[in-house]
Design a protein around this motif. Structure first.
Motif, short mmCIF file in Angstrom:
data_model
loop_
_atom_site.label_atom_id
_atom_site.label_comp_id
_atom_site.label_asym_id
_atom_site.label_seq_id
_atom_site.Cartn_x
_atom_site.Cartn_y
_atom_site.Cartn_z
N SER A 1 42.88 -40.72 34.87
CA SER A 1 42.26 -40.47 36.17
C SER A 1 43.20 -40.81 37.32
CB SER A 1 40.96 -41.28 36.29
OG SER A 1 40.30 -40.98 37.50
N LEU A 2 43.91 -41.92 37.22
CA LEU A 2 44.85 -42.32 38.25
C LEU A 2 45.98 -41.31 38.37
CD1 LEU A 2 45.80 -44.38 40.35
CD2 LEU A 2 46.94 -45.64 38.50
N ALA A 3 46.51 -40.85 37.24
CA ALA A 3 47.60 -39.88 37.23
C ALA A 3 47.16 -38.56 37.84
CB ALA A 3 48.10 -39.67 35.80
N PHE A 4 45.97 -38.10 37.45
CA PHE A 4 45.47 -36.80 37.91
C PHE A 4 45.13 -36.84 39.40
CE2 PHE A 4 42.44 -33.42 38.55
CZ PHE A 4 42.80 -32.42 37.67
N SER A 5 44.35 -37.83 39.81
CA SER A 5 43.89 -37.89 41.20
C SER A 5 45.02 -38.20 42.17
CB SER A 5 42.78 -38.94 41.34
OG SER A 5 43.24 -40.22 40.96
N ASN A 6 46.07 -38.87 41.71
CA ASN A 6 47.22 -39.14 42.58
C ASN A 6 47.85 -37.83 43.05
OD1 ASN A 6 49.55 -40.87 43.67
ND2 ASN A 6 50.60 -39.52 42.23
N GLY A 7 48.06 -36.90 42.12
CA GLY A 7 48.67 -35.63 42.49
C GLY A 7 47.75 -34.74 43.30
N ILE A 8 46.52 -34.59 42.83
CA ILE A 8 45.58 -33.70 43.50
C ILE A 8 45.12 -34.28 44.83
CG2 ILE A 8 43.36 -32.54 43.29
CD1 ILE A 8 45.61 -31.46 41.51
N GLY A 9 44.91 -35.60 44.88
CA GLY A 9 44.51 -36.23 46.13
C GLY A 9 45.59 -36.13 47.19
N GLY A 10 46.86 -36.12 46.74
CA GLY A 10 47.96 -35.98 47.68
C GLY A 10 47.96 -34.63 48.37
N ILE A 11 47.49 -33.60 47.69
CA ILE A 11 47.43 -32.26 48.28
C ILE A 11 46.47 -32.25 49.47
CG2 ILE A 11 46.68 -29.88 47.86
CD1 ILE A 11 47.77 -30.18 45.01
N ALA A 12 45.31 -32.87 49.29
CA ALA A 12 44.34 -32.93 50.39
C ALA A 12 44.89 -33.76 51.55
CB ALA A 12 43.03 -33.53 49.88
N ALA A 13 45.50 -34.90 51.23
CA ALA A 13 46.03 -35.78 52.28
C ALA A 13 47.13 -35.09 53.08
CB ALA A 13 46.56 -37.07 51.66
N GLN A 14 48.04 -34.42 52.38
CA GLN A 14 49.17 -33.79 53.05
C GLN A 14 48.72 -32.61 53.91
OE1 GLN A 14 51.83 -35.16 49.28
NE2 GLN A 14 51.63 -32.98 49.65
N THR A 15 47.70 -31.89 53.48
CA THR A 15 47.18 -30.80 54.29
C THR A 15 46.54 -31.35 55.57
OG1 THR A 15 46.72 -29.57 52.26
CG2 THR A 15 45.75 -28.72 54.28
N ALA A 16 45.86 -32.50 55.45
CA ALA A 16 45.30 -33.16 56.63
C ALA A 16 46.42 -33.62 57.57
CB ALA A 16 44.44 -34.35 56.22
N PHE A 17 47.57 -34.04 56.99
CA PHE A 17 48.71 -34.44 57.81
C PHE A 17 49.18 -33.28 58.69
CE2 PHE A 17 50.26 -37.84 54.57
CZ PHE A 17 49.25 -38.68 55.00
N LEU A 18 49.07 -32.07 58.18
CA LEU A 18 49.50 -30.90 58.95
C LEU A 18 48.62 -30.73 60.19
CD1 LEU A 18 51.66 -28.75 58.87
CD2 LEU A 18 50.09 -27.26 57.61
N ALA A 19 47.34 -31.06 60.07
CA ALA A 19 46.45 -31.02 61.22
C ALA A 19 46.85 -32.09 62.25
CB ALA A 19 45.01 -31.24 60.77
N ILE A 20 47.28 -33.25 61.76
CA ILE A 20 47.77 -34.30 62.66
C ILE A 20 49.02 -33.82 63.38
CG2 ILE A 20 48.73 -36.64 62.77
CD1 ILE A 20 46.95 -37.35 60.39
#
Length: 345
Positions: A73-92
């Protein structure tokens, strides 16, 4: 080694690794911009491939280490969660760029195409989760398919850059990719590339430290591995994307800013391949839970909104930023709230 350290020391190590990631990410932006000019590949391609992959290197170390430790779960969510975070960074980043909507000013077909490739890559894990649990040498066929599709996407993106079949309409706010003095294809980029590779290695080492700290937080504080992966390790290892995006905007390299985020997201899907290889208890796709898949759906939704924004090219929206940026921040905030409620129940 890490399990013997006090919690305060662990947090200091994690904070130190985060600072290393921030500083190194800033240095990599300038190098990537110059490499784009000297190689003639352009900001969108170098941002989407070279910078995107490099800034994701620390996250790669987190996912692979977690998978080796059997923490699916940690391995999977680290990669996929990063996609959501980085897309939010683009809005910033859109908030930082005050002249116009960033997605309007950085018009580039390669970035739109990369969004489409990313959506295909995110759909593959969903198919794997719902398909029978099969493996070749302990790795699910979907993991091999991710690599093939990613390679095709990189090659196709380069071709689109060289021979685009359509061009975005140029407006007063459109920012073209213009090389600085001395950074032309006539000058070799080998030393710039070597320096870039060295910084990648530093990011990888910092990522390993982050993975160990994250694993200890899961065990000691009894926090959901999915929550730690998506909102702690993923956000920390995504800091290079935030730093490089803001730095690229300050340099006027708008295509590099967007390309770095989308390219980093595209590369992050390969975390699943790396994690599946490292996870030795079967297919990693069948070892994750609903919370992990929630972030997969969130990443797909945010990528779709971003792609539509790149196509629509609104000049200015609420607060002088694009409407898509507002929607992206709202989706990410809502996703965090939903994940927090799910983890506490």
């Amino acid at each position: 080694m890490f399990d013997e350290l006090a919690l305060a020391i662990l947090l200091l190590l994690g904070g130190g690794a985060a600072m290393v990631i921030l500083v190194v990410g800033l240095q990599m932006t300038a190098l990537a911009d110059r490499i784009a000019d000297r190689t003639g590949l352009g900001e969108a391609v170098v941002g989407g491939v070279l910078l995107g992959a490099a800034t994701s290197f620390s996250g790669t170390a987190v996912s692979f280490t977690a998978a080796l430790d059997g923490r699916a779960s940690l391995a999977f969510s680290n990669g996929i969660g990063g996609i959501a975070a980085q897309t939010a960074f683009l809005a910033i980043a859109d908030i930082v760029y005050r002249r116009a909507n960033l997605e309007h000013a950085a018009a580039e077909l390669a970035n739109v195409f990369q969004c489409g490739v990313l959506l295909v890559l995110l759909a593959i894990p969903i198919a794997a989760v719902t398909a029978p649990e099969i493996a070749v040498f302990g790795v699910h066929p979907a993991s091999f398919l991710l690599v093939v599709v990613y390679a095709f996407g990189v090659a196709a993106t380069a071709r689109i850059r060289e021979k685009p079949m359509w061009h975005p309409v140029q407006t007063d706010e459109t920012r073209a990719d213009e090389p600085e003095d001395g950074d032309t294809p006539d000058n070799p980029a080998r030393w710039l590339i070597l320096g870039f590779l060295f910084l990648m290695a530093v990011l990888g080492a910092a990522g390993w430290v982050i993975s160990q700290v994250g694993a200890q937080l899961v065990d000691r504080l009894e926090i959901s591995a999915s929550l730690v992966g998506a909102l702690v390790t993923a956000v920390i290892t995504s800091l290079p994307e935030l730093v490089t995006t803001i730095a690229a905007i300050r340099r006027g390299a708008l295509q590099l800013a967007i390309g770095g985020i989308i390219g980093g997201n595209t590369f992050d899907t390969l975390f699943l391949t790396i994690s599946d290889i490292g996870y030795r208890d079967g297919s990693i796709y069948h070892a994750v839970g609903p919370q992990d898949l929630f972030w997969l759906a969130t990443g797909m939704l945010m990528t779709t909104i971003l792609m539509l924004g790149l196509i629509f090219r609104q000049k200015k929206g609420p607060g002088s930023i694009g409407l898509e940026s507002v929607v992206l921040l709202c989706i990410y905030a809502l996703a965090i709230a939903v994940q927090a409620v799910s983890a506490s129940s």
